[in-house]
Design a protein around this motif. Structure first.
Motif, PDB file in Angstrom:
ATOM      1  N   SER A   1      -2.323 -75.545   2.795  1.00 58.45           N
ATOM      2  CA  SER A   1      -2.305 -74.700   2.414  1.00 58.45           C
ATOM      3  C   SER A   1      -1.311 -74.242   1.458  1.00 58.45           C
ATOM      4  O   SER A   1      -0.313 -75.205   0.722  1.00 58.45           O
ATOM      5  CB  SER A   1      -1.508 -73.531   3.635  1.00 58.45           C
ATOM      6  OG  SER A   1      -0.297 -73.733   3.764  1.00 58.45           O
ATOM      7  N   GLY A   2      -1.530 -72.842   0.387  1.00 56.15           N
ATOM      8  CA  GLY A   2      -0.709 -72.613  -0.579  1.00 56.15           C
ATOM      9  C   GLY A   2      -1.463 -72.575  -1.739  1.00 56.15           C
ATOM     10  O   GLY A   2      -2.823 -73.403  -1.968  1.00 56.15           O
ATOM     11  N   GLY A   3      -1.224 -72.594  -3.131  1.00 58.91           N
ATOM     12  CA  GLY A   3      -2.183 -72.318  -4.256  1.00 58.91           C
ATOM     13  C   GLY A   3      -2.261 -74.258  -5.438  1.00 58.91           C
ATOM     14  O   GLY A   3      -3.672 -74.036  -5.867  1.00 58.91           O
TER      15      GLY A   3
ATOM     16  N   THR B   1      -0.693 -58.123  -2.960  1.00 61.71           N
ATOM     17  CA  THR B   1       0.306 -59.246  -3.149  1.00 61.71           C
ATOM     18  C   THR B   1       1.292 -58.557  -4.386  1.00 61.71           C
ATOM     19  O   THR B   1       0.783 -58.247  -5.352  1.00 61.71           O
ATOM     20  CB  THR B   1      -0.312 -60.529  -4.331  1.00 61.71           C
ATOM     21  OG1 THR B   1      -0.482 -61.384  -2.487  1.00 61.71           O
ATOM     22  CG2 THR B   1       0.957 -60.726  -4.332  1.00 61.71           C
TER      23      THR B   1
ATOM     24  N   GLY C   1       3.508 -74.852  -2.306  1.00 60.59           N
ATOM     25  CA  GLY C   1       3.117 -73.501  -3.428  1.00 60.59           C
ATOM     26  C   GLY C   1       4.111 -74.054  -4.626  1.00 60.59           C
ATOM     27  O   GLY C   1       4.138 -74.881  -5.624  1.00 60.59           O
TER      28      GLY C   1
ATOM     29  N   LYS D   1       3.513 -60.341  -0.082  1.00 59.87           N
ATOM     30  CA  LYS D   1       1.731 -60.194   0.456  1.00 59.87           C
ATOM     31  C   LYS D   1       1.984 -59.071   1.935  1.00 59.87           C
ATOM     32  O   LYS D   1       2.803 -59.600   2.623  1.00 59.87           O
ATOM     33  CB  LYS D   1       1.954 -61.327   1.245  1.00 59.87           C
ATOM     34  CG  LYS D   1       1.919 -62.642   0.024  1.00 59.87           C
ATOM     35  CD  LYS D   1       1.420 -63.371   0.257  1.00 59.87           C
ATOM     36  CE  LYS D   1       1.675 -64.718  -0.950  1.00 59.87           C
ATOM     37  NZ  LYS D   1       1.007 -66.027  -0.800  1.00 59.87           N
TER      38      LYS D   1
ATOM     39  N   GLU E   1      -1.633 -68.687   6.077  1.00 60.15           N
ATOM     40  CA  GLU E   1      -0.201 -67.888   6.021  1.00 60.15           C
ATOM     41  C   GLU E   1       0.349 -67.697   6.897  1.00 60.15           C
ATOM     42  O   GLU E   1      -0.466 -67.433   7.683  1.00 60.15           O
ATOM     43  CB  GLU E   1      -1.004 -66.803   4.771  1.00 60.15           C
ATOM     44  CG  GLU E   1      -2.004 -67.618   3.417  1.00 60.15           C
ATOM     45  CD  GLU E   1      -0.872 -68.351   2.801  1.00 60.15           C
ATOM     46  OE1 GLU E   1      -0.426 -68.502   2.674  1.00 60.15           O
ATOM     47  OE2 GLU E   1      -2.127 -69.631   2.112  1.00 60.15           O
TER      48      GLU E   1
ATOM     49  N   ASP F   1      -8.953 -70.355   5.520  1.00 63.05           N
ATOM     50  CA  ASP F   1      -8.239 -69.623   4.665  1.00 63.05           C
ATOM     51  C   ASP F   1      -6.404 -68.148   5.848  1.00 63.05           C
ATOM     52  O   ASP F   1      -5.959 -67.815   4.604  1.00 63.05           O
ATOM     53  CB  ASP F   1      -9.268 -68.035   4.093  1.00 63.05           C
ATOM     54  CG  ASP F   1      -9.716 -68.983   2.976  1.00 63.05           C
ATOM     55  OD1 ASP F   1      -9.097 -69.298   2.542  1.00 63.05           O
ATOM     56  OD2 ASP F   1     -11.240 -68.131   3.126  1.00 63.05           O
TER      57      ASP F   1
ATOM     58  N   LYS G   1      -6.190 -75.262  -4.719  1.00 62.82           N
ATOM     59  CA  LYS G   1      -7.466 -74.240  -4.770  1.00 62.82           C
ATOM     60  C   LYS G   1      -8.013 -75.513  -5.415  1.00 62.82           C
ATOM     61  O   LYS G   1      -8.836 -74.644  -5.806  1.00 62.82           O
ATOM     62  CB  LYS G   1      -6.878 -73.286  -5.817  1.00 62.82           C
ATOM     63  CG  LYS G   1      -6.104 -72.039  -5.753  1.00 62.82           C
ATOM     64  CD  LYS G   1      -5.250 -71.115  -6.778  1.00 62.82           C
ATOM     65  CE  LYS G   1      -4.893 -69.803  -5.880  1.00 62.82           C
ATOM     66  NZ  LYS G   1      -4.389 -68.828  -6.718  1.00 62.82           N
TER      67      LYS G   1
ATOM     68  N   GLY H   1       4.762 -76.727  -6.709  1.00 64.00           N
ATOM     69  CA  GLY H   1       3.666 -76.707  -7.362  1.00 64.00           C
ATOM     70  C   GLY H   1       4.457 -76.168  -8.875  1.00 64.00           C
ATOM     71  O   GLY H   1       3.812 -75.671 -10.016  1.00 64.00           O
TER      72      GLY H   1
END
Length: 456
Positions: free
Chosen positions: A386-388, A27, A249, A13, A414, A411, A391, A289
């Motif tokens: 934090s992390g996908g 990314t 993640g 990233k 990271e 946001d 979402k 994830g």
């Protein structure tokens, strides 16, 4: 302008930041190779992706760059020497599984953990190097570097490693901030085979050849930076004023920013250096994830379909998934078990169970395991996310309810933001923070389910 680069095991990233605001970000995926127990990346490929990524930053921003710094994934080993290939063995490499299982039985195992803060597990460079030495895998004078040393060599001409990344190797004496002589002697290598150590804010001049190739100012300063886990935790802390954080993640980790090193020989939390003031302690899981990605292949035709239908599927099964219990250890497990060979389990399945029950059991299993990690790290109040994984609004709410704490999402949580804070402090515009309040009613129901969830 500041360029932060976060080099992970699935992607690199890039973010350009000026006046506390992100002006550009992108990314670029990187390739990981898997051969039996070997998990590795290629140094030449990693550098190629890095160079293309920087060259694709808008010209006016590249020409205005003043500082460049790096976040890297922990636990990488790059054997370096004439005639060797360019494999970088990453944290998920398990070649040392049997070696470290035998080492755990030795009296020095606990002492080595207490000195380094690195759990005794096949992920660590200590484990990999012990295995390599026992197998006489590489020539006697091989140097052992990692992703940080590789990147610093390209940008500065010097092989160096920062204290934060070094403190995740299992070779670094956390209190003395040096390579540990006894541990190196145990493995059978010397300090000369490792890179020199520097603090996380150490600065270097940019190598002229890199400036020319990347078309960036030769006057730009290179700051060595730190590791991704420490920087993610620090970013969460600065952005939200909450010392506790959870990242989910591909894998997952509960972390706490502290001012004192903390060790637990029984649970083997990690404890890593960040800077002169802070340490980051916590517990990592292999099964974040990636478990949902695995489930998406089983329960839907495409991942897109699975994740679009996930909230509805979760609503169609009650808390506790009608008695189904899913132990999510499909990739082995680090904390709380530290067993590379443990397997996942779906228990109590009966003919009346539905696909939706199975999906809910998978999500609950992931989050109940995270709850175990949170208890290991003694997280009992507010938590930054934090992390996908987050979402999904439904997954954010389930996280707060299962862990029993209010959660906060920003946001600016990271690793790249952690780099920025590490170098510039709090000089940043406050970012909006979403609050996810727990439901006490749901938490009580989840607590009943959790009581015997992982019992044999």
């Amino acid at each position: 302008m500041f360029l932060g680069i976060d080099i992970g095991t699935t992607a690199i990233k890039f973010a350009v930041i000026a006046d506390g605001k992100i002006k550009f970000q992108q990314t670029s995926p990187v390739t990981t190779y898997r051969e039996q127990h070997m998990n590795y990346q290629r140094a030449t490929e990693l550098l190629a992706v890095l160079k293309v990524g920087i060259q694709s930053i808008p010209k006016d921003m590249r020409e205005a760059l003043e500082t460049i710094s790096f976040s890297v994934a922990m636990h990488s080993v790059l054997p370096w020497g004439e005639g060797l290939d360019d494999a970088i063995y990453i944290w998920s490499d398990t070649q040392a599984e049997q070696t470290i299982a035998a080492f755990k039985q030795q009296a020095v195992a606990s002492a080595f953990y207490q000195r380094t803060g690195t759990p005794i597990h096949p992920m660590s460079p200590f484990a990999k190097l012990l295995y390599f030495q026992q197998q006489a895998r590489f020539p006697e004078r091989t140097h052992y570097y990692g992703i940080k040393e590789l990147i610093m060599h390209y940008f500065t001409g010097e092989f160096v490693i920062d204290y934060a990344t070094a403190s995740a190797t299992g070779l670094f004496n956390l209190l003395e901030r040096t390579w540990d002589d006894e541990i190196l002697a145990f493995i059978g290598i010397s300090k000369q085979q490792l890179a020199p150590l520097v603090d996380t804010t150490a600065t270097f001049s940019l190598e002229p050849s890199a400036a020319t190739e990347l078309k960036i100012p030769a006057t730009a300063t290179v700051v060595v930076g730190a590791s991704d886990g420490c920087l993610a935790a620090y970013a969460s802390y600065i952005a939200t004023d909450i010392p506790n954080s959870l990242t989910i993640g591909t894998s997952a980790s509960v972390r706490k920013v502290t001012t004192q090193p903390t060790f637990d020989s029984t649970n083997q939390n990690f404890c890593y250096y960040l800077n002169e003031k802070y340490y980051v302690t916590g517990a990592p899981s292999n099964n974040g994830g990636c478990v949902l990605e695995w489930a998406s292949q089983l329960y839907a035709d495409t991942p897109t379909e699975f994740f679009e239908n996930l909230p509805n599927a979760l609503k169609q099964s009650p808390i506790g998934a009608n008695g189904l219990r899913f132990e999510p250890f499909i990739n082995g497990e680090r904390a709380p078990l530290w067993q590379a060979d443990v397997t996942g389990t779906l228990k109590n399945i009966r003919i009346q169970h539905t696909k939706e029950d199975m999906i809910r059991s998978v999500v609950e299993g992931i989050l109940f395991n995270i709850r175990t990690l949170a208890e290991t790290v003694n997280v009992t109040d507010n938590l930054s996310l934090s992390g996908g994984f987050f979402k999904s609004e439904m997954l954010r709410e389930m996280t707060a309810d299962i862990l029993g704490v209010d959660c906060y999402l920003s946001d600016y949580n990271e690793p790249i933001m952690g780099l920025y804070y590490l170098i510039y402090g709090r000089q940043i515009t406050p970012a909006p923070i979403e609050t996810i309040a727990l439901s006490l009613e749901n938490h009580e129901q989840y607590t009943e389910v959790f009581k015997n969830y992982f019992s044999k």
